[in-house]
Every structure is written in structure tokens, then in C-alpha cells.
Design a protein around this motif. Structure first.
Motif, mmCIF file in Angstrom:
data_model
loop_
_atom_site.group_PDB
_atom_site.id
_atom_site.type_symbol
_atom_site.label_atom_id
_atom_site.label_comp_id
_atom_site.label_asym_id
_atom_site.label_seq_id
_atom_site.Cartn_x
_atom_site.Cartn_y
_atom_site.Cartn_z
ATOM 1 N N VAL C 236 0.650 -1.196 -0.114
ATOM 2 C CA VAL C 236 0.229 0.032 0.283
ATOM 3 C C VAL C 236 1.169 1.220 -0.551
ATOM 4 O O VAL C 236 0.286 2.564 -0.833
ATOM 5 C CB VAL C 236 -1.631 -0.081 1.278
ATOM 6 N N HIS C 237 1.966 1.231 0.410
ATOM 7 C CA HIS C 237 2.929 2.542 0.664
ATOM 8 C C HIS C 237 3.367 2.592 -0.708
ATOM 9 O O HIS C 237 3.259 4.051 -0.906
ATOM 10 C CB HIS C 237 3.767 2.039 1.836
ATOM 11 N N GLU C 238 3.716 1.665 -1.351
ATOM 12 C CA GLU C 238 4.024 2.071 -2.505
ATOM 13 C C GLU C 238 3.866 2.213 -3.558
ATOM 14 O O GLU C 238 4.016 3.468 -4.044
ATOM 15 C CB GLU C 238 4.901 0.716 -3.214
ATOM 16 N N VAL C 239 2.327 1.952 -3.290
ATOM 17 C CA VAL C 239 1.240 2.316 -4.145
ATOM 18 C C VAL C 239 0.784 3.334 -4.403
ATOM 19 O O VAL C 239 0.586 4.231 -5.022
ATOM 20 C CB VAL C 239 0.479 1.242 -4.346
ATOM 21 N N THR C 240 0.827 4.501 -2.452
ATOM 22 C CA THR C 240 0.422 5.907 -2.539
ATOM 23 C C THR C 240 1.389 6.685 -2.708
ATOM 24 O O THR C 240 1.225 7.178 -3.865
ATOM 25 C CB THR C 240 -0.130 5.680 -0.953
ATOM 26 N N THR C 241 2.577 5.745 -2.704
ATOM 27 C CA THR C 241 3.950 7.020 -2.910
ATOM 28 C C THR C 241 4.004 7.025 -4.612
ATOM 29 O O THR C 241 4.404 7.976 -5.516
ATOM 30 C CB THR C 241 5.294 6.067 -2.355
ATOM 31 N N LEU C 242 3.459 6.113 -5.389
ATOM 32 C CA LEU C 242 3.930 5.994 -6.681
ATOM 33 C C LEU C 242 3.033 7.062 -7.447
ATOM 34 O O LEU C 242 2.546 7.850 -8.094
ATOM 35 C CB LEU C 242 3.152 5.036 -7.344
ATOM 36 N N LEU C 243 1.574 6.747 -6.849
ATOM 37 C CA LEU C 243 0.544 7.319 -6.942
ATOM 38 C C LEU C 243 1.195 9.030 -6.694
ATOM 39 O O LEU C 243 0.118 9.829 -7.409
ATOM 40 C CB LEU C 243 -0.980 6.842 -7.250
#
Lengths: 294, 442, 245
Positions: C236-243
Motif C-alpha cells: 500500500v505504501h509503495e502504490v500510494t507513493t507512486l500515485l
């Protein structure tokens, strides 16, 4: 000349480490307690358990005054009135079509919400009902706007404008709805020579820019003239760029697609989907977008 | 045939009754139904009745070559069949989820727990072993198939006798039952399944659910145990959430029940052995009870009548006195009469005119009116005397003949069907609506 | 395999673990781009892939649609190369049907199906390598895939197996320990509320030991929950950062 390219697996690089973003968001997973304060209203992605507000999806907590909701990373399309969607006809029923729009229930396009050829306004008769299949058949792609949302979540569409209707030649790309940014308009004519419809439901339609803008037919007559090679190349490059953006989880809107296209020009179209090229292009796009924001 | 869904009012009734700790057949929460075991003429055949659930079990054996990776062990094969005879909801041929579930549960309960000594079934290692096949058929489905089936399986296995075999060097001799008495199987222990039905998210628990109770339950927990208090199988199904203490409590109850049932089984086996030894009649024909009334005698059930009178007087004093006026029967047409008016319409929102009527004469009914209502309901459809009807006006709706009902006195206001004759007539309605009962003033 | 001791005197098991130790768990979410949710999990040598589609319109017979809930449709299958001997498994055989039923039951209890009337959620699980604990790994993989698909759930569903040898409860059995024929318990748990979604036990176990074994299984499930939770949060952290929103 290499006929086939093979790659060996390598450990993945975690991309987000390179980006310096403040992680000030409250990230939750299902079962996590968000708050024990009962003063809040419960929004999507949460449920009440034992006087506590508990998250039911994994995502970031969003708080608007007294409303707490958790936005999931990836969901099916949830219709809102006024959204533009691109969908595929799955069924022809009595007085309506069922359209598949990547939502949890098929959307409905009523016969009365469809523009008749010639743009006449009249009550739909029995003959119109029998001629439904002449307008739209199973498998056709249409662009439409959401008119209303039923109580169980299914969406009712309409094509009461000349810019909506059956889609002709082009390429469809299916992505997750959460990656499509909400904008004022979703129909874009890109300067590179193609046009794109960014459906809110994650279906993106890339097509060659039509010469004349006036269509009296209301979008029923499909233009089957052969598309020149140059246009086709532009369209396939755009498609690969969109896939690259999706793989790197960048929001899709006309500016980001355009920058990505420009960043990909030095590469061949088929190379764009290679992981290292993808990363390079998207990184460049990110930089340019950051500069744009100032 | 597609199973008839359970109506919502039945479901509500059952759930409410369970909340009040009452079961339809009067049992307590932890009571089993009557278990009856009867044996057939052959060895290895038995019928087990759990209440009205009936399972027939038959064991047969055959000499086969063993499995390659288990050369010294015999083969056990279990099969439970659900035929449409048991319930019209079971369709022939199609393997449903229930069938898979029951079969797997039986297999795990009986095979994995090693209740039968498979090594003793070996005749010649690697060449010939006994294959024991247990076939169970459900004859009637009234809930809790798994318990009945497990009892039937283990009883049949205990009852079964296989032909005697002797091995001399390379020669294997199979004796027929006439030459040498058949030999029983060597059974280590008897696992019995006990089912627990959960209701209301695990708040209420019932042992041995009947078919109706099974339809409204949230989930089922099956625990198989033998009399040495060893658990052979546990299986939770149906999507209920259990807590560890619930499981432990159920296992304790299982221990008690299994002890009772094992005793019953031993007694039944013992009886049958005695009967066969003494040469008496045995078999199914003997066990099916004669279902005819052969005596004009009613069993006296002792009823405690000590404080009946006091309670009765209390009830009478509390209740309202019965009304003096009894409605006289009104004959509409030959064959249809009416006494009083019907009870309140419970179909839903009333139309405007009806709502006005209702507001005007809203009155509180006492308990005795309940009794009277029942009478009027029953009698209003029954024909009494044959008199000529006043008027019959047919409506033009597509439904049946609509009869105008005229009240006896003008004080009583009824909701009528048609015709301007009535002062309170409203739009045309069909005959199906019940009429509202109005109480006359005392 | 006579003579193979499952628990040595020093307290080590066949693969060198202690009695209550789990195997190494490695998991990844979002392996397939096409599916709504997907996950891959490795528990020791057991490798399972799970894919979730939905909620979407009912395919097939409309009559099976439930008017107030979503229908959860599961399928459990083992690859032919997953066990020591190559064995072709037809889809309708009893063992896979039973596993399918158990999976369906577990997830029907955990997913908030009331939010999606008349829809269907499909969960497909494929076992790539079976080394004991197939059902438990399937449940764990399916949980991750469901979270990846954004389908609301009450809580994680973590599953683990437990056994009982020489008065000691063992957690997370591998194939050798399962095949030995001792008592085994498979438990699926919602960790936050300690609610048992599925309990399954095989072979003989004395009633007095039941408490210990269930307790060991619950503890193992909670340990798995910590690992899965970490994986989810990282993702979740990775995806939120990418978004980047």
C-alpha cells in the motif's frame, strides 16, 4: 535480426524509494481500527464493529469534516452522475442494452436515452424496439455519459449528444479506474495526431482524429476507411505509453500521456514495453510534470 | 425438483422459538431424537433411524489386489448416496455440494481415524487383500444426515462378518459360510459424529438439528468422537464464526452424547446376536412396527393438575367479560355466510378512504376478542342455511365473482367491495382482502 | 518411513524448526495486471497463486444471483506437477471439491457480501508446489488477493495447521509431518476478533489435548497475520507513493 527476445528474471527494484514523497497519509489494512470516537460518520471502506470504526479495505484514510472513508487502491468502477464511460454492449434486451463498464453490475443504456439517427426527438415506438439491433449489437463499443445511478449501484447511461455514440476504428486500453484522473473534459485531441477518450471507468479509447467534426449521424455510422500508416503508428505508440504509465502507476490525463509520448519518441514503439525503457520514459515524464507544477 | 424455499414467516418463527429455547418437537437444546437400530437378515445390513431420518447401511467385501504403496493393508471404501427418495430436493445423478461434504466427512471420520484394523484385512501381502465396501443410502431426510450415517456405518461394520480365509504356504482357501463361520472385522473403536447447529451468529446452539432447523441455521459444527473421548474429526461448515470456548464446550457435550449412543449400539448388537443364536426371527420385516391401531385405549399421561384451578380463575378475572352481542350469521348466497367481520387487513398501506374509516373507529381489542375472531374466521366461509341472497353485483375485474356484503346494523362499518349502496363504499377491490373487524361497543 | 522421528529429543523437527515455529513466508501482491486482485505466497516449499475477479455481474445463470448479497465462487486446483508424483487431477474430484467448499465458506464469512447484491466474486487458487499446508496457504494467498482487489473484508483471514506429537503441539506442518498420520488441525482465523472461520481436524486426538492444539494453531495464525500485514502495508505504501496524490 533477432526473432524473439528472452529475459531472465532479476530482483525487482522498489521504485518508490527514489521518489521523495512525504508519507503523511494514514494507511490502513482491513481490520484496523481507525478511531474509537463515535462522533464520525461512516463512509466507504469502513464498517462499524463493537463501537469502533474499522477499516474494511487497504488504502489511505480520507477525512472530510465528520466523514471518514478509506479509499481502496484498486476498485471496480463506481458510477457517478456526469462521468464519461466507454463500454461494450453485452446484451440486447427489451427496450434497453446492457453495457459492460468494468463496474460491479452491468450498466444499462435505455432505448429512450439513445439518440435516434437524424437527431429527431420522438417517442420510441415498437418499431424502434425491433430495430434496436440495427443501432447497437453485442460487441459494439460505445461512449456514453452516466445519467443516473440505481439503488443497487448499477448505472444508467445516455448518449444524448452528438459526441457520444458508437465508436469506430481505434484501440481500446483497459486500466484500473483509479488511475484515470477526473478532469473537465475527457475527450482530447492530442497534437501528435490522434484523439483519445479517457473513460472514467478505466476504458481508454485511442482513435485517429476525424477530419470533419460534424457528424449528423449521431455517431452510428462507423467510418471504415483505411487509416494511414502514420496514424496507426501514433496510435500504437500512445497505447504503449499508456501501458507504461499504468505499470509505473502514474495518473492518466492528457498532459501526462502527451509528455510520455514525447519522451518515448527516441525509442522504437515495440521497445517501449521493455522494463528499463518504461522506467526511463516514465521517470522523464514525472520530472516534466513536476516542473510543470512548479 | 427445485427445493421449495422456506417462507420468511416460518423462518422468523423458528428463530424466535430458538431464542426462547423452544424446539418444534419439544426437545431440549442438547437432546437427541430417538435412535432406533434394526438389523437385516444378512450380516452387515442395518437401518438406523434418528427421529424420522433413516439411513440404510450395507457392508460387503471382496478379495482384490492391494494398492501399490500399501501392500499389506486392506482397502476401505465408503459411499453415501442421496437419492430423491429421501427428499424431492435431491436430484438423481448430479453430485451436489452436500453429497461431497457428507462423503468427505464420513471418509475422514472412519478412514483417517483408523477405526478398522486394515492390517488384519491382508490375506497375502502384495497379492490379495480384502476390500471392505460400506454403502449408505439415505431413505428419509429429516435433518442431521451425518449423525445417522456415521452410526449406520459403524453399526454395519460391527455387525458384518467376512468369510474366513486360511493360508497354507502358497495356497489360499476361502471358506463359505457353511464350512466355517464368518469372522467379524477387527474394530478398534467406534467413532460417532455429533452435529451442533448454530443460530444468531453463534449465540444459540442445538444438538441434532431437524430438517427445518437445518434450513434456518447459520452453520454446523460436527465433532466425531469415540467412547474413549478421543476426537476423530472436527469440521465446521456454513460460514459461522466460532470462538475457542464454544468448540471446547461442544466437545464436552459430544463426549456425553457419544457415550450414550455407544451404549445403545452395544445393546442393539447384543440383542441381535442373542436373537440369532436362539434361532428367533430377525431381519427387517420383524423390526418394522405394525402401524395399525389395535387397541381402543388411550395412554394415560399423568398431568399435574394441582394449581390448574387457581390459574384458571386468575386468568378469568383478569380478562374482559365476553361481549353480550354475538354476531348473527348473514347468508349472502347459497353456500356463503358471514358472522361478524374479519380481522384487520395486514397487506400493507391502506387507501385513502379506508384509512379514514380506520381512524374513526380505532378501538382497543381485549384478549377475548381474539377467541371470537378465530371463530368468525372459521365460520364465515362455511355455509349455514339456505336463504336467498339479497343482491349479487359482479365486478368487471378479471378475478372471481365479487359479492357485496351488507352489514346487519348501520352502526357497523365495513369495508365493502362495490356498489354505491354502502355509505362508505370505496373503489372496487377484489375478494381476496380480509375485512376489518369492528368491535361493537359494550 | 519408519524410524523418522518427527520431534527429536532436543526439540527439533524434521526440517530443523522448533515446535512452534512457522516456515518462512514470502508473499507478493499484484502479480497479475489483468485480474482485479492477485497474490502469490510461499510458505516453506508450498507455493500457491491466488487470483480474484470481482465483484462483477453474474455470469452464467442469473437465477443463482442472491438478491441481497454477492455470491462467492471459488475454485481450488492443484497443478499436476505440484506433488512428488505427477498426478492428473480432474476438476470434479472429491478432494478438490471439498477444499473449494471450505474456501468458499471461509470467504463468505469474511467478505462483506451485503454491499454487493446480485454480483459475483470469483476466487481462483492454484497450488504450484504442495509441501503440506495446502489449504492454509490457499487461504492466506486468497486473503492477499482479495485485499489487492479492493473488496471490503471484515478482517484478514489467516490460516495455519497444527499437529500433536509426543505431547507437544507443532505449528505449520509440512508434508512429511502430515503424511505421518498423526492428528492435524487446520484453522482459519480472523486475528483481531479471535473468531474461527473454519476448523478442521483429522485423525485421533484425545479431548484433553484439544485445547493445546487449537491454542497452538491460533498462535500460528496470529504470527502469519503479522507477516501478511507487513506485506500489505509495504504494498500500500509503495502504490500510494507512486500515485503521488
Amino acid at each position: 535480426m533477432a526473432a524473439m527476445e528472452l529475459r531472465l528474471p532479476v530482483p525487482r527494484k522498489v521504485v518508490s524509494q527514489g521518489l521523495a514523497r512525504g508519507s503523511d497519509k494514514h494507511l490502513v489494512a482491513p481490520g484496523d481500527t481507525i478511531t474509537t470516537d463515535t462522533g464520525y460518520m461512516r463512509g466507504h471502506g469502513t464498517y462499524m464493529g463493537d463501537e469502533k470504526l474499522v477499516a474494511s479495505v487497504a488504502g489511505a484514510v480520507e477525512r472530510v469534516n465528520k466523514l471518514i472513508c478509506v479509499k481502496a487502491l484498486k476498485t471496480r468502477y463506481n458510477g457517478e452522475v456526469g462521468d464519461i464511460v466507454v463500454g461494450r454492449i453485452t446484451e440486447v434486451q427489451q427496450k434497453r442494452w446492457k453495457v459492460e463498464t468494468n463496474a460491479r453490475l452491468d450498466s444499462v443504456l435505455l432505448l429512450s436515452s439513445m439518440n435516434l439517427p437524424g437527431g429527431e426527438l420522438r417517442r420510441r415506438s415498437a418499431e424502434d424496439e425491433l430495430a434496436m439491433r440495427d443501432y447497437l449489437q453485442e460487441g459494439d463499443l460505445i461512449s456514453a455519459e452516466v445519467q443516473a445511478v440505481f439503488s443497487d449501484g448499477a448505472v444508467s447511461l445516455h448518449t444524448r449528444s452528438l459526441k457520444y455514440g458508437k465508436l469506430g476504428q481505434g484501440v481500446l486500453v483497459q486500466v484500473s479506474p483509479s488511475l484515470v484522473k477526473r478532469q473537465k473534459t475527457h475527450f482530447h485531441d492530442l497534437p501528435c495526431g490522434a484523439s483519445v477518450i479517457l473513460g472514467n471507468n478505466g476504458f481508454i479509447w485511442i482513435y485517429p482524429t476525424p477530419e470533419q467534426k460534424d457528424e449528423e449521424a449521431g455517431g452510428f455510422v462507423t467510418n471504415l476507411e483505411p487509416v494511414p500508416l502514420h496514424d496507426r503508428e501514433v496510435i500504437s505508440r500512445l497505447r504503449n505509453c499508456i501501458l507504461a504509465l499504468v505499470a509505473q502507476k502514474l495518473m492518466l490525463y492528457d498532459t501526462s500521456i502527451l509528455y510520455c509520448y514525447e519522451a518515448s519518441l527516441p525509442h522504437q514503439i515495440k521497445d517501449i514495453l521493455k522494463p528499463e525503457v518504461m522506467q526511463e520514459i516514465v521517470l522523464e515524464t514525472r520530472h516534466r510534470l513536476l516542473e510543470l507544477e512548479g | 425438483m427445485k427445493e421449495t424455499p422456506l417462507s420468511n414467516c416460518e423462518r422468523r418463527f423458528l428463530l424466535r422459538a430458538i431464542e426462547e429455547r423452544k424446539r418444534l418437537d419439544g426437545r431440549q437444546s442438547y437432546d437427541y431424537r430417538n435412535v432406533r437400530i434394526s438389523f437385516g437378515a444378512d450380516y452387515g445390513c442395518c437401518i438406523v433411524e434418528l427421529g424420522r431420518t433413516k439411513v440404510l447401511g450395507q457392508v460387503s467385501c471382496e478379495l482384490v489386489s492391494p494398492k501399490l504403496n500399501r501392500a499389506t493393508e486392506g482397502i476401505l471404501f465408503f459411499n453415501l448416496e442421496l437419492s430423491p427418495m429421501a427428499s424431492p430436493a435431491f436430484e438423481p445423478g448430479r453430485q451436489s455440494e452436500l453429497l461431497v461434504k457428507l462423503n468427505r466427512l464420513l471418509e475422514r471420520c472412519l478412514r483417517n481415524s483408523k477405526c478398522i484394523d486394515t492390517e488384519s484385512l491382508c490375506v497375502v501381502a502384495g497379492v490379495k487383500v480384502w476390500q471392505i465396501r460400506v454403502d449408505l443410502h439415505l431413505l428419509n431426510h429429516d435433518g442431521n444426515i451425518i449423525d445417522a450415517a456415521s452410526i449406520a456405518a459403524i453399526v454395519a461394520l460391527c455387525h458384518f462378518r467376512r468369510p474366513d480365509v486360511s493360508v497354507q504356504g502358497d495356497e489360499v482357501t476361502l471358506y463359505t459360510p457353511e464350512e466355517r463361520d464368518p469372522v467379524p472385522l477387527s474394530i478398534h473403536h467406534m467413532p460417532i459424529c455429533v452435529s451442533f447447529a448454530f443460530f444468531q451468529q453463534g449465540t444459540y446452539l442445538l444438538v441434532d438439528p431437524s430438517e427445518r432447523e437445518e434450513r434456518v441455521m447459520d452453520g454446523l459444527l460436527v465433532i466425531a468422537m469415540n467412547k474413549h473421548r478421543e476426537i476423530c474429526t472436527i469440521q465446521s461448515s456454513g460460514g459461522i464464526m466460532l470462538l475457542k470456548d464454544q468448540v471446547l464446550r461442544c466437545s464436552k457435550i459430544t463426549g456425553v452424547k457419544v457415550a450414550e449412543i455407544t451404549e445403545l449400539i452395544q445393546k442393539a448388537l447384543e440383542n441381535d446376536r442373542k436373537v440369532r443364536k436362539e434361532g428367533g426371527k430377525f431381519g427387517f420385516a420383524e423390526s418394522i412396527p405394525n402401524q395399525k391401531i389395535s387397541a381402543f385405549k388411550m395412554e394415560r399421561a399423568p398431568v399435574d393438575t394441582n394449581d390448574v384451578e387457581e390459574q384458571a380463575e386468575e386468568i378469568i378475572t383478569k380478562a374482559d367479560p365476553p361481549s353480550e352481542v354475538f354476531a348473527k350469521p348473514i347468508l349472502q348466497t347459497p353456500g356463503t355466510a358471514q358472522i361478524g367481520e374479519g380481522i384487520e387487513n395486514s397487506w400493507g398501506d391502506l387507501e385513502e378512504s379506508e384509512r379514514e374509516e380506520q381512524e374513526e373507529d380505532n378501538s382497543d381489542d381485549a384478549t377475548t376478542s381474539g377467541v371470537q375472531k378465530m371463530e368468525t374466521e372459521e365460520i364465515s366461509g362455511v355455509s349455514k342455511t339456505k336463504k336467498e341472497a339479497d343482491t349479487i353485483i359482479l365486478s368487471d375485474s378479471e378475478e372471481e365473482v365479487v359479492v357485496v356484503l351488507e352489514p346487519e346494523e348501520t352502526r357497523k362499518k365495513t369495508r365493502t367491495h362495490t356498489s354505491a349502496k354502502q355509505e362508505n363504499s370505496s373503489s372496487k377491490k377484489t375478494f381476496n382482502k380480509k375485512r376489518k373487524k369492528k368491535r361493537t361497543t359494550h | 518411513m519408519a524410524g523418522l522421528e518427527l520431534l527429536s529429543d532436543e526439540g527439533y523437527r524434521v526440517d530443523g524448526r522448533r515446535a512452534g515455529e512457522l516456515r518462512k513466508v514470502r508473499a507478493r501482491m499484484g502479480v497479475f495486471a489483468q485480474a482485479d486482485g492477485s497474490a502469490y505466497i510461499e510458505q516453506g516449499n508450498t507455493k500457491v497463486l491466488a487470483v480474484v475477479y470481482g465483484p462483477h455481474e453474474m455470469r452464467g445463470s442469473r437465477s443463482k444471483a442472491l438478491h441481497d448479497r454477492a455470491l462467492v465462487n471459488c475454485q481450488y486446483s492443484m497443478a499436476t506437477f505440484s506433488t512428488g508424483e505427477r498426478k492428473r487431477r480432474p476438476h470434479g474430484d472429491r478432494k478438490s471439491s471439498e477444499m473449494t467448499l471450505h474456501l468458499k465458506q471461509t470467504f463468505e464469512a469474511a467478505i462483506l457480501t451485503q454491499l454487493y447484491p446480485r454480483s459475483q466474486i470469483d476466487i481462483y487458487v492454484q497450488v504450484l508446489q504442495a509441501d503440506g499446508g495446502n489449504y492454509c496457504a490457499s487461504v492466506n494467498a486468497a486473503t492477499l488477493a482479495t485485499i489487492d482487489a479492493g473488496i471490503p473484508m471484515r478482517d484478514y483471514v489467516c490460516a495455519s495447521s497444527a499437529g500433536f506429537i509426543e505431547d507437544t503441539p507443532l505449528a505449520d506442518l509440512n508434508y512429511v509431518e502430515e503424511a505421518a498420520g498423526g492428528p492435524q488441525v487446520a484453522l482459519a482465523l480472523l486475528p483481531k476478533s479471535d473468531q474461527i472461520a473454519l476448523l478442521e481436524m483429522n485423525s485421533r486426538l484425545h479431548e484433553d489435548h484439544l485445547d493445546q492444539v487449537i491454542e497452538a494453531a491460533i498462535k500460528a495464525c496470529k504470527d502469519i497475520y503479522t507477516v501478511l500485514d507487513q506485506v500489505v502495508r509495504e504494498h500500500v505504501h509503495e502504490v500510494t507513493t507512486l500515485l503521488g496524490e
